[in-house]
Design a protein around this motif. Structure first.
Motif, PDB file in Angstrom:
ATOM      1  N   PHE A 173       0.843  -1.208   0.000  1.00 38.56           N
ATOM      2  CA  PHE A 173       0.000   0.000   0.000  1.00 38.56           C
ATOM      3  C   PHE A 173       0.873   1.251   0.000  1.00 38.56           C
ATOM      4  N   TYR A 174       0.664   2.117  -0.993  1.00 36.22           N
ATOM      5  CA  TYR A 174       1.365   3.416  -1.051  1.00 36.22           C
ATOM      6  C   TYR A 174       0.411   4.517  -0.622  1.00 36.22           C
ATOM      7  N   GLN A 175       0.832   5.348   0.316  1.00 38.72           N
ATOM      8  CA  GLN A 175       0.013   6.475   0.758  1.00 38.72           C
ATOM      9  C   GLN A 175       0.626   7.789   0.287  1.00 38.72           C
ATOM     10  N   ALA A 176      -0.206   8.623  -0.353  1.00 39.80           N
ATOM     11  CA  ALA A 176       0.255   9.914  -0.877  1.00 39.80           C
ATOM     12  C   ALA A 176       0.359  10.929   0.259  1.00 39.80           C
ATOM     13  N   SER A 177       1.443  10.821   1.027  1.00 40.62           N
ATOM     14  CA  SER A 177       1.695  11.828   2.066  1.00 40.62           C
ATOM     15  C   SER A 177       2.392  13.022   1.427  1.00 40.62           C
ATOM     16  N   THR A 178       2.595  14.058   2.212  1.00 41.88           N
ATOM     17  CA  THR A 178       2.903  15.356   1.613  1.00 41.88           C
ATOM     18  C   THR A 178       3.842  16.213   2.453  1.00 41.88           C
ATOM     19  N   SER A 179       4.566  17.094   1.794  1.00 45.45           N
ATOM     20  CA  SER A 179       5.424  18.064   2.495  1.00 45.45           C
ATOM     21  C   SER A 179       4.589  19.049   3.318  1.00 45.45           C
ATOM     22  N   GLU A 180       3.267  19.123   3.063  1.00 41.74           N
ATOM     23  CA  GLU A 180       2.402  19.973   3.892  1.00 41.74           C
ATOM     24  C   GLU A 180       2.411  19.509   5.353  1.00 41.74           C
ATOM     25  N   LEU A 181       2.842  18.283   5.613  1.00 39.55           N
ATOM     26  CA  LEU A 181       2.963  17.813   7.000  1.00 39.55           C
ATOM     27  C   LEU A 181       3.966  18.674   7.770  1.00 39.55           C
ATOM     28  N   TYR A 182       4.979  19.212   7.086  1.00 40.82           N
ATOM     29  CA  TYR A 182       6.030  19.982   7.766  1.00 40.82           C
ATOM     30  C   TYR A 182       5.562  21.394   8.127  1.00 40.82           C
ATOM     31  N   GLY A 183       4.637  21.943   7.310  1.00 40.05           N
ATOM     32  CA  GLY A 183       3.979  23.220   7.605  1.00 40.05           C
ATOM     33  C   GLY A 183       4.905  24.329   8.095  1.00 40.05           C
TER      34      GLY A 183
END
Ligand code: NAP
Ligand code: F7E
Length: 358
Positions: A138-148
């Motif tokens: 399973f690949y989850q599209a996580s994001t640099s927006e997590l770093y905020g």
């Protein structure tokens, strides 16, 4: 990128994608089909056509209904996810479906949480329920927006998260539920923490595409000015097809893990606009400050102006990613420079406008 890894044969493997109609879904589908996969994609029912990015694939008689199959569904519908998993029995899942617009997430925070956060949980739980947890990756599209509000520069897999929008917070839940189901149930689930990646297929409400589309319209006299928000925001912008290739590489690792994909370069929105206008033969100079700032062309015409309606209630000021782990473990490296990316996008929009002229 090493050619060897990207051309590995995967004949007959089955992939299931959410978000197949989006920018990334369309590139990933092309790449998976080239590698020999059978691809199943979830599409949302819509009152207007929403499959333009994959039309060239499913209208190809050798592909549509032969190696590419589309199924109605939605990440808010658990029973649909269960049925889809039972029917398709995928080897790999790429969860790219999301309400992906950060500014819009302030307007629809609850829906964004439902799709981007709980939607990920629904999917993982469905895998467990239908007995696919030993088989599926399973690949989850996580994001640099997590770093905020960034806690380190540049950002790595070890940088603490501090999201700054309902979108970022929903994706934070998605990130951690992936880690939890990996640790609790042994599911081969991975996060790709992807920094901004763009292309001529980028949605028209994201700043890069909005700029290149408007530059093309201005160049051919169909518009005067592009209205933007925060010109000072800095982003690490890469080229989308290279990032979707990275998603696939992440899932080919024997041990599931989380990876940053980025370019390790950062530019302001102002620089992106400057480069796009320059490429279209309209170099800009800047005057004024804050909401009164304007970009003028050589004749003094205002080509960029500020509309504070595009400001966000809380902003992510600076993103720049360190992709060292992906380079070392996946052999992944971005190839397209910032100037080249702007050129590719501007050229594509100039051509589109040219072709639409009488
Ligand atoms: P995109 O172009 O906005 O595509 C989003 C996709 O999700 C579309 O296919 C959309 O369907 C689908 N979708 C929306 N709501 C859904 C729902 N309720 N149920 C099922 N599907 C739904 O996004 P993208 O740029 O390709 O990004 C792909 C993924 O990576 C997203 O999860 C995004 O949050 C994440 N991400 C993107 C970037 C980036 O820079 N592009 C960076 C990091 C992470 P419709 O076509 O019907 O709207
Ligand atoms: O904004 C500023 C805006 O909407 C970039 C999504 O793919 O990448 C994307 O999120 C910056 C922001 O992308 C306008 O304030 C100025 O600082 O293109 P964007 P994003 O918010 O970075 C991440 C990694 C994702 O995960 C998301 O799914 O540009 N900006 N003026 C503007 N932004 C927009 N949209 N429109 C403007 O007029």
């Amino acid at each position: 990128m090493t050619k060897q890894a990207s051309q590995q044969s995967c004949e007959g493997r089955v992939a299931l994608l959410t978000g197949i109609t989006g920018q990334d879904g369309s590139y990933l589908t092309e790449q998976l089909l080239e590698k020999g996969y059978i691809v199943h994609g979830m599409v949302r029912r819509s009152s207007s056509f929403n499959r333009a990015r994959i039309e060239h694939l499913y209208l190809d008689p050798a592909i549509g209904g032969e190696r590419l199959f589309l199924h109605y569904g939605d990440l808010t519908d658990s029973s649909n996810l269960n049925r889809l998993l039972e029917k398709v029995g995928p080897d790999e899942i790429y969860n790219l479906g999301a309400q992906s617009h950060v500014k819009v997430s302030f307007e629809v925070p609850e829906y964004t949480a439902e799709v981007d956060g709980i939607g990920t949980l629904r999917f993982l739980d469905a895998i467990k329920e239908v007995g696919l947890k030993e088989k599926v990756r399973f690949y989850q599209a996580s994001t640099s927006e997590l770093y905020g509000k960034v806690q380190d520069v540049p950002q790595t897999e070890a940088t603490p998260f501090y999201p700054r929008s309902p979108y970022g917070v929903a994706k934070l839940y998605g990130f951690w539920i992936i880690v939890n189901y990996r640790e609790a149930y042994g599911i081969h689930a991975c996060n790709g923490i992807l920094f901004n990646h763009e292309s001529p297929r980028r949605g028209e409400a994201f700043v890069t595409r909005k700029i290149t589309q408007m530059v093309a319209r201005i160049r051919y006299g169909l518009a005067e000015t592009v209205q933007l928000g925060n010109l000072d925001a800095k982003r690490d912008w890469g080229y989308a097809p290279e990032f979707t290739e990275g998603m696939w590489r992440i899932l080919q690792q024997d041990q599931p893990d989380d990876y940053v994909l980025a370019t390790n370069e950062t530019h302001t929105v102002r620089e992106f606009a400057e480069e796009a206008f320059r490429h279209a033969g309209l170099p800009l100079h800047w005057e004024g400050k804050g909401a009164d700032e304007v970009g003028r062309d050589a004749e003094g015409k205002v080509r960029v102006a500020i509309d504070p309606a595009y400001y966000r209630p809380s902003e992510v000021d600076l993103l720049i990613g360190d992709y060292g782990k992906a380079r070392k473990e996946l052999g992944w490296e971005p190839q397209t420079t910032f100037a080249e990316l702007v050129r590719i996008m501007t050229e594509a929009d100039l051509e589109q406008v040219r072709n639409s002229l009488p």
